[in-house]
Write a protein that holds these residues in place. Structure first.
Motif, PDB file in Angstrom:
ATOM      1  N   TRP A 109      65.173 -95.228 -10.226  1.00  0.00           N
ATOM      2  CA  TRP A 109      64.742 -94.449  -9.064  1.00  0.00           C
ATOM      3  C   TRP A 109      65.948 -93.788  -8.383  1.00  0.00           C
ATOM      4  O   TRP A 109      65.876 -92.628  -7.952  1.00  0.00           O
ATOM      5  CB  TRP A 109      63.980 -95.325  -8.063  1.00  0.00           C
ATOM      6  N   ALA A 110      67.062 -94.528  -8.300  1.00  0.00           N
ATOM      7  CA  ALA A 110      68.249 -93.997  -7.629  1.00  0.00           C
ATOM      8  C   ALA A 110      68.866 -92.870  -8.451  1.00  0.00           C
ATOM      9  O   ALA A 110      69.300 -91.850  -7.903  1.00  0.00           O
ATOM     10  CB  ALA A 110      69.259 -95.104  -7.392  1.00  0.00           C
ATOM     11  N   LEU A 111      68.934 -93.040  -9.744  1.00  0.00           N
ATOM     12  CA  LEU A 111      69.465 -91.980 -10.591  1.00  0.00           C
ATOM     13  C   LEU A 111      68.642 -90.706 -10.436  1.00  0.00           C
ATOM     14  O   LEU A 111      69.190 -89.601 -10.331  1.00  0.00           O
ATOM     15  CB  LEU A 111      69.482 -92.444 -12.044  1.00  0.00           C
ATOM     16  N   ARG A 112      67.326 -90.861 -10.392  1.00  0.00           N
ATOM     17  CA  ARG A 112      66.472 -89.682 -10.280  1.00  0.00           C
ATOM     18  C   ARG A 112      66.632 -89.005  -8.923  1.00  0.00           C
ATOM     19  O   ARG A 112      66.600 -87.779  -8.831  1.00  0.00           O
ATOM     20  CB  ARG A 112      65.017 -90.087 -10.546  1.00  0.00           C
ATOM     21  N   GLU A 113      66.835 -89.777  -7.869  1.00  0.00           N
ATOM     22  CA  GLU A 113      67.073 -89.156  -6.564  1.00  0.00           C
ATOM     23  C   GLU A 113      68.442 -88.477  -6.529  1.00  0.00           C
ATOM     24  O   GLU A 113      68.613 -87.422  -5.911  1.00  0.00           O
ATOM     25  CB  GLU A 113      66.928 -90.180  -5.445  1.00  0.00           C
ATOM     26  N   ALA A 114      69.427 -89.067  -7.206  1.00  0.00           N
ATOM     27  CA  ALA A 114      70.731 -88.419  -7.288  1.00  0.00           C
ATOM     28  C   ALA A 114      70.630 -87.094  -8.045  1.00  0.00           C
ATOM     29  O   ALA A 114      71.263 -86.091  -7.661  1.00  0.00           O
ATOM     30  CB  ALA A 114      71.736 -89.342  -7.981  1.00  0.00           C
ATOM     31  N   VAL A 115      69.835 -87.081  -9.106  1.00  0.00           N
ATOM     32  CA  VAL A 115      69.622 -85.842  -9.859  1.00  0.00           C
ATOM     33  C   VAL A 115      68.962 -84.789  -8.984  1.00  0.00           C
ATOM     34  O   VAL A 115      69.354 -83.611  -8.984  1.00  0.00           O
ATOM     35  CB  VAL A 115      68.792 -86.129 -11.125  1.00  0.00           C
ATOM     36  N   ARG A 116      67.963 -85.205  -8.218  1.00  0.00           N
ATOM     37  CA  ARG A 116      67.313 -84.258  -7.311  1.00  0.00           C
ATOM     38  C   ARG A 116      68.310 -83.736  -6.272  1.00  0.00           C
ATOM     39  O   ARG A 116      68.330 -82.532  -5.967  1.00  0.00           O
ATOM     40  CB  ARG A 116      66.114 -84.911  -6.638  1.00  0.00           C
ATOM     41  N   GLY A 117      69.142 -84.610  -5.760  1.00  0.00           N
ATOM     42  CA  GLY A 117      70.166 -84.166  -4.820  1.00  0.00           C
ATOM     43  C   GLY A 117      71.135 -83.184  -5.444  1.00  0.00           C
ATOM     44  O   GLY A 117      71.580 -82.233  -4.805  1.00  0.00           O
ATOM     45  N   ALA A 118      71.461 -83.410  -6.721  1.00  0.00           N
ATOM     46  CA  ALA A 118      72.352 -82.495  -7.431  1.00  0.00           C
ATOM     47  C   ALA A 118      71.710 -81.126  -7.595  1.00  0.00           C
ATOM     48  O   ALA A 118      72.367 -80.086  -7.428  1.00  0.00           O
ATOM     49  CB  ALA A 118      72.723 -83.084  -8.784  1.00  0.00           C
ATOM     50  N   ARG A 119      70.428 -81.104  -7.928  1.00  0.00           N
ATOM     51  CA  ARG A 119      69.737 -79.816  -8.063  1.00  0.00           C
ATOM     52  C   ARG A 119      69.756 -79.067  -6.730  1.00  0.00           C
ATOM     53  O   ARG A 119      69.996 -77.862  -6.682  1.00  0.00           O
ATOM     54  CB  ARG A 119      68.295 -80.035  -8.519  1.00  0.00           C
ATOM     55  N   GLU A 120      69.500 -79.792  -5.642  1.00  0.00           N
ATOM     56  CA  GLU A 120      69.472 -79.159  -4.322  1.00  0.00           C
ATOM     57  C   GLU A 120      70.857 -78.665  -3.919  1.00  0.00           C
ATOM     58  O   GLU A 120      70.990 -77.615  -3.279  1.00  0.00           O
ATOM     59  CB  GLU A 120      68.944 -80.143  -3.282  1.00  0.00           C
ATOM     60  N   ALA A 121      71.882 -79.415  -4.284  1.00  0.00           N
ATOM     61  CA  ALA A 121      73.241 -79.051  -3.903  1.00  0.00           C
ATOM     62  C   ALA A 121      73.848 -77.998  -4.829  1.00  0.00           C
ATOM     63  O   ALA A 121      74.825 -77.337  -4.463  1.00  0.00           O
ATOM     64  CB  ALA A 121      74.132 -80.297  -3.900  1.00  0.00           C
ATOM     65  N   GLY A 122      73.291 -77.862  -6.026  1.00  0.00           N
ATOM     66  CA  GLY A 122      73.839 -76.906  -6.972  1.00  0.00           C
ATOM     67  C   GLY A 122      75.137 -77.348  -7.590  1.00  0.00           C
ATOM     68  O   GLY A 122      75.940 -76.518  -8.030  1.00  0.00           O
ATOM     69  N   ARG A 123      75.354 -78.660  -7.654  1.00  0.00           N
ATOM     70  CA  ARG A 123      76.566 -79.192  -8.288  1.00  0.00           C
ATOM     71  C   ARG A 123      76.252 -80.591  -8.797  1.00  0.00           C
ATOM     72  O   ARG A 123      75.326 -81.245  -8.318  1.00  0.00           O
ATOM     73  CB  ARG A 123      77.747 -79.222  -7.312  1.00  0.00           C
ATOM     74  N   PRO A 124      77.001 -81.099  -9.770  1.00  0.00           N
ATOM     75  CA  PRO A 124      76.699 -82.422 -10.327  1.00  0.00           C
ATOM     76  C   PRO A 124      76.937 -83.532  -9.301  1.00  0.00           C
ATOM     77  O   PRO A 124      77.849 -83.446  -8.466  1.00  0.00           O
ATOM     78  CB  PRO A 124      77.664 -82.561 -11.512  1.00  0.00           C
ATOM     79  N   ALA A 125      76.127 -84.568  -9.407  1.00  0.00           N
ATOM     80  CA  ALA A 125      76.341 -85.771  -8.613  1.00  0.00           C
ATOM     81  C   ALA A 125      77.335 -86.676  -9.330  1.00  0.00           C
ATOM     82  O   ALA A 125      77.274 -86.831 -10.556  1.00  0.00           O
ATOM     83  CB  ALA A 125      75.017 -86.506  -8.417  1.00  0.00           C
TER      84      ALA A 125
END
Length: 390
Positions: A109-125
């Motif tokens: 779940w945490a990895l998937r939220e980090a991925v979503r955050g990366a998409r929103e930020a436009g840069r890798p987490a």
């Protein structure tokens, strides 16, 4: 803040001692980088000033529990690598990605939220996968490790994450010789090897906390995470005193006597009259209590240095104040009462309070509340000696 002004209470933070402790800890792990753990306001010492001092002494990472703590360090302009590891769903993932913070990942779940955050930020987490090697708190169980590693690698191939670390945490490193230590190390090596065989190329691998940094060189890997020892407190009496370890306590907690008065024998003191004066005496009122983090269960046992003599909390510790029996001595109102410090002047230490209350010194320093100003001395970052409140 005028560091010499009389205050109801103050927690003086010796940043020179903190720097010296960091240098000592670095010498214990010369082949590893050092993470200065400044969670919970640097164990009650003030996160931003302590983080700056640790970086000045050679730390290259800062560690926090919560993302809010990590973002506050970035907002204060602190450079270098910052990591946080205690997340819940819906946390500020995008903000952490934008701030370049390394985030601890213990489950899908945490990895998937980090991925979503990366998409929103436009840069890798920047993510660090945590293995539960036996502590049983946060971290991914060995049975689920393959799935977590596999999904992290897929996200990395898509440019959404960078797996920067593989890490874990000891359960019993403060108990030298405990069988779980070697068992956890072996499990960690296995889980790291699996991830690397599948293609993970971490910047850092780490499991060593303060006691492991001091006693387990085989656990140092690429990075050690030092918390309590950085503040000059031994991780446990079994490992040694601060002096044995080359460390100096950083916090001195003191208060100004609010009142000194004569009372007759047989006089009850504080709630419940659990203490009754054995004869004519003087009582000193110390204006801190459990609202300031002084443990109520130190009633009748908490040690204090007043007028060059050790006293003991007489009767119940109340919300804002407690009493010591001065035995006829008459220090003036405003005289210093030292609850704990390095011990140089015969004052109690945080470890003395821990023994008096059946807890650990970690709890004694971290529970000191926000009504007690932190006065940081020898602050090289400002040069004006004014300190900071936390």
């Amino acid at each position: 803040m005028n560091e010499t002004a009389p205050l109801r209470a103050r927690a003086e933070i010796d940043l020179a001692a903190l720097r010296a402790n960091v240098r000592t800890l670095r010498a214990h792990a010369p082949g590893a980088a050092l993470m200065a753990v400044v969670k919970s306001e640097a164990y009650g010492h003030g996160a931003v000033p302590c983080a700056r001092a640790a970086l000045e002494a050679g730390a290259t990472w800062l560690g926090c529990a919560t993302p809010e703590e990590a973002l506050a360090l970035r907002a204060a302009g602190l450079p270098g690598r910052v990591m946080c590891w205690l997340w819940v769903p819906g946390g500020p993932w995008r903000e952490a990605v934008e701030a370049g913070i390394d985030v601890g990942i213990s489950g899908l779940w945490a990895l998937r939220e980090a991925v979503r955050g990366a998409r929103e930020a436009g840069r890798p987490a920047r993510v660090q996968l945590k293995a539960d090697t036996g502590l049983g708190r946060n971290g991914c169980q060995p049975a689920d490790w393959a799935e977590l590693v596999g999904e992290a690698l897929r996200a990395e191939r898509e440019g959404l994450v960078r797996v920067t670390g593989l890490w874990s945490h000891f359960a019993c490193a403060d108990e030298p010789g405990h069988p779980s230590i070697e068992a956890q190390l072996a499990r960690f090596r296995e889980m790291v090897a699996y991830a690397e065989q599948r293609g993970v190329r971490p910047e850092v691998r780490h499991i060593a906390n303060s006691p492991a940094t001091l006693t387990l060189p085989g656990s140092h890997f690429d990075l050690v995470r030092t918390g309590i020892a950085m503040y000059g407190i031994s991780p446990s009496p079994e490992i040694g005193t601060p002096a044995d370890l080359g460390l100096r306590p950083v916090m001195t907690l003191s208060a100004s006597l609010a009142l000194v008065k004569h009372v007759p024998g047989g006089h009850g003191v504080s709630y419940g009259h659990h203490y009754v004066t054995p004869g004519d005496t003087t009582l000193g009122l110390i204006p801190v209590g459990y609202a300031d983090g002084i443990p109520r269960h130190a009633s009748g046992t908490g040690p204090v240095l007043v007028g060059g003599k050790l006293r003991t909390a007489a009767g119940r510790i109340a919300m804002d104040q407690f009493v010591v029996d001065l035995g006829g001595d008459e220090p003036p109102a405003g005289a210093e009462a030292v609850l704990f410090g390095p011990g140089d002047r015969g004052e109690p230490t945080a470890e003395d309070w821990a023994r008096a209350t059946g807890t650990i010194a970690y709890e004694i320093v971290t529970r000191i509340g926000t009504r007690v100003p932190r006065v940081h001395v020898d602050t090289s970052d400002t040069g004006d000696g004014t300190g900071n409140s936390g």
